[in-house]
Motif scaffolding. Structure first.
Motif, mmCIF file in Angstrom:
data_model
loop_
_atom_site.group_PDB
_atom_site.id
_atom_site.type_symbol
_atom_site.label_atom_id
_atom_site.label_comp_id
_atom_site.label_asym_id
_atom_site.label_seq_id
_atom_site.Cartn_x
_atom_site.Cartn_y
_atom_site.Cartn_z
ATOM 1 N N THR A 53 64.308 24.951 -25.002
ATOM 2 C CA THR A 53 63.361 23.849 -25.148
ATOM 3 C C THR A 53 62.298 24.149 -26.200
ATOM 4 O O THR A 53 61.881 23.257 -26.953
ATOM 5 C CB THR A 53 62.675 23.555 -23.798
ATOM 6 N N LEU A 54 61.848 25.410 -26.263
ATOM 7 C CA LEU A 54 60.792 25.783 -27.198
ATOM 8 C C LEU A 54 61.319 26.108 -28.597
ATOM 9 O O LEU A 54 60.529 26.166 -29.550
ATOM 10 C CB LEU A 54 60.002 26.987 -26.658
ATOM 11 N N ARG A 55 62.620 26.331 -28.712
ATOM 12 C CA ARG A 55 63.235 26.660 -30.009
ATOM 13 C C ARG A 55 64.545 25.888 -30.135
ATOM 14 O O ARG A 55 65.624 26.484 -30.223
ATOM 15 C CB ARG A 55 63.518 28.166 -30.103
ATOM 16 N N PRO A 56 64.497 24.571 -30.172
ATOM 17 C CA PRO A 56 65.738 23.796 -30.055
ATOM 18 C C PRO A 56 66.699 23.940 -31.234
ATOM 19 O O PRO A 56 67.916 23.972 -31.033
ATOM 20 C CB PRO A 56 65.246 22.355 -29.915
ATOM 21 N N GLN A 57 66.171 23.971 -32.459
ATOM 22 C CA GLN A 57 66.991 24.163 -33.670
ATOM 23 C C GLN A 57 68.270 23.325 -33.642
ATOM 24 O O GLN A 57 69.402 23.850 -33.645
ATOM 25 C CB GLN A 57 67.344 25.649 -33.832
ATOM 26 N N PRO A 58 68.165 22.003 -33.672
ATOM 27 C CA PRO A 58 69.355 21.152 -33.553
ATOM 28 C C PRO A 58 70.393 21.360 -34.652
ATOM 29 O O PRO A 58 71.598 21.263 -34.407
ATOM 30 C CB PRO A 58 68.786 19.734 -33.576
ATOM 31 N N GLU A 59 69.935 21.657 -35.874
ATOM 32 C CA GLU A 59 70.909 21.869 -36.961
ATOM 33 C C GLU A 59 71.726 23.138 -36.726
ATOM 34 O O GLU A 59 72.930 23.179 -36.999
ATOM 35 C CB GLU A 59 70.180 21.952 -38.311
ATOM 36 N N ASN A 79 69.188 21.397 -23.469
ATOM 37 C CA ASN A 79 68.162 22.419 -23.613
ATOM 38 C C ASN A 79 67.607 22.821 -22.258
ATOM 39 O O ASN A 79 67.466 21.983 -21.361
ATOM 40 C CB ASN A 79 67.002 21.925 -24.490
ATOM 41 N N TYR A 80 67.291 24.110 -22.123
ATOM 42 C CA TYR A 80 66.623 24.649 -20.944
ATOM 43 C C TYR A 80 65.348 25.359 -21.385
ATOM 44 O O TYR A 80 65.300 25.927 -22.495
ATOM 45 C CB TYR A 80 67.511 25.696 -20.258
ATOM 46 N N PRO A 81 64.324 25.410 -20.534
ATOM 47 C CA PRO A 81 63.160 26.265 -20.808
ATOM 48 C C PRO A 81 63.503 27.715 -20.484
ATOM 49 O O PRO A 81 63.312 28.189 -19.369
ATOM 50 C CB PRO A 81 62.087 25.702 -19.870
ATOM 51 N N CYS A 82 64.052 28.421 -21.451
ATOM 52 C CA CYS A 82 64.698 29.716 -21.199
ATOM 53 C C CYS A 82 63.740 30.760 -20.631
ATOM 54 O O CYS A 82 64.082 31.480 -19.684
ATOM 55 C CB CYS A 82 65.345 30.230 -22.481
#
Length: 296
Positions: A208-214, A250-253
Motif C-alpha cells: 500500500t505504501l509502495r504500490p509502484q503500478p508500472e 495491495n496490502y499494508p505490508c
C-alpha cells in the motif's frame, strides 16, 4: 473439510497447539530438494549459512546465496522463497532462479536469494511454524519466529544501503480453504470458517505504501507469457481485496508484518501462483516465479 482442533469460538491454548503439532508429519526432504541444489552452485556464488531453526538446528540450517563479486556501488535485489513452507514453487522458484538466471544479472545488480525461510514448513507442507505461528505475519521487531528473525538479522548484518527491489515468492492453494484458513479460525477462536473463492491464476500483492503500478505491470507482463493471470471475482476483488489493476492487489505490508516489509526497497512485490489450476503444473508454477523476477 476435515474436523478442526478445539472448541469453535475459543482460542487455542497450549494443549490444542500441542495436539496440532503432534499431527504434523514430514512429507518431503529439505536436504534433498533444497540444500543439495544449493550445494551445487557454490562454485559460482557465495553461499552462506545465516542461521538455523532453534527447534532442530542441525536439520534446519538456513542459507542465502549471493553474488560473489559484491559491489556496493550497484543496486541490490533481494529474493525470498519458502516464507510459507507449503508453497512449493516459492522455494523451488527461488532455487531455479539461482540455477538458471542469476548469473545473467550479477553484472548489473548485487543479488541475494534466501530460497527457503521455513524449512520445517517445507518438509511438513505447512503454513505455520511448530509453534502454530504464521511466519509471514512475523516480520516485526522482536519477531516471535526463527524463520523471520534470522533473515531480518542477516539482511541487517550486511549493511546494504541500496536495496532497490524485493521479490517474495508465494502460492495461493486450495488447501488455504480446506486446511490452513480453518485452522486459523480455530486457533484464534473466530468460529467456523466460511470458504472463500480461490483465484484461478497468478496475481501480485503490492505494498500500500509502495504500490509502484508500472513495476507490478512489468512483472505480470513477463508472467503472462508463462501462465494465466487471475481475474477479479464478481465484487472486483481478489481474496477479498479490491484490485488495483488486473492481477494486482495491495496490502499494508509493514502493518501486517509481512515478509515484503523486510526491506525499504522502493520496488517490492509478493507473487501468488495457483498450483491447483487445471491450466497449471508444478513446472509452470516454478517458471512463473522465475519469470516474475526477470520481469521486474
Amino acid at each position: 473439510m476435515r474436523k478442526v482442533i478445539g472448541t469453535p469460538g475459543v482460542k487455542w491454548g497450549d494443549a490444542e497447539k500441542a495436539l496440532w503439532l503432534s499431527q504434523q508429519v514430514v512429507q518431503r526432504s529439505y536436504q534433498n530438494e533444497i540444500l543439495d541444489k544449493i550445494e551445487k552452485v557454490k562454485s559460482k556464488f557465495h553461499v552462506e549459512q545465516y542461521g538455523s531453526l532453534s527447534y532442530n538446528p542441525e536439520k534446519y540450517p538456513l542459507f542465502s546465496v549471493r553474488s560473489k563479486d559484491w559491489d556496493n556501488t550497484k543496486d541490490t535485489v533481494i529474493i525470498t522463497g519458502g516464507t510459507h513452507g507449503y508453497e512449493t514453487s516459492g522455494a523451488q522458484g527461488a532455487v531455479r532462479f539461482i540455477e538458471t538466471e542469476m548469473e545473467n544479472y550479477i553484472s548489473k545488480f548485487n543479488i541475494l536469494v534466501a530460497p527457503c525461510l521455513s524449512p520445517w514448513g517445507y518438509e511438513t507442507i505447512n503454513r505455520w511454524t511448530p509453534q502454530a505461528i504464521d511466519p509471514n505475519r512475523s516480520f516485526v521487531p522482536n519477531s516471535p519466529t526463527d524463520e523471520a528473525s534470522n533473515i531480518i538479522k542477516h539482511i541487517e548484518s550486511l549493511n546494504i544501503n541500496n536495496i532497490i527491489a524485493h521479490f517474495d515468492l508465494h502460492e495461493t492453494t486450495d488447501t488455504d480453504n480446506t486446511i490452513f484458513s480453518p485452522n486459523l479460525c480455530a486457533r484464534d477462536g473466530l468460529g467456523e470458517y466460511e470458504e472463500e473463492e480461490i483465484p484461478d491464476g497468478f496475481y501480485l500483492v503490492g505494498d500500500t505504501l509502495r504500490p509502484q503500478p508500472e513495476f507490478q505491470r512489468s512483472v505480470l507482463d513477463a508472467v503472462e507469457k508463462v501462465t494465466h493471470i487471475a481475474e477479479a471475482d464478481s465484487n472486483n476483488q481478489i481474496i477479498g481485496e479490491n484490485i488495483q489493476q488486473v492481477g494486482v492487489i495491495n496490502y499494508p505490508c509493514k502493518e501486517l508484518g509481512l515478509c515484503a516489509s523486510l526491506t525499504n526497497a522502493p520496488y517490492v512485490t509478493t507473487t501468488e501462483v495457483y498450483p491447483d489450476s487445471p491450466k497449471s503444473s508444478p513446472e509452470i508454477c516454478i517458471l512463473a516465479q522465475v519469470a516474475a523476477i526477470k520481469g521486474g
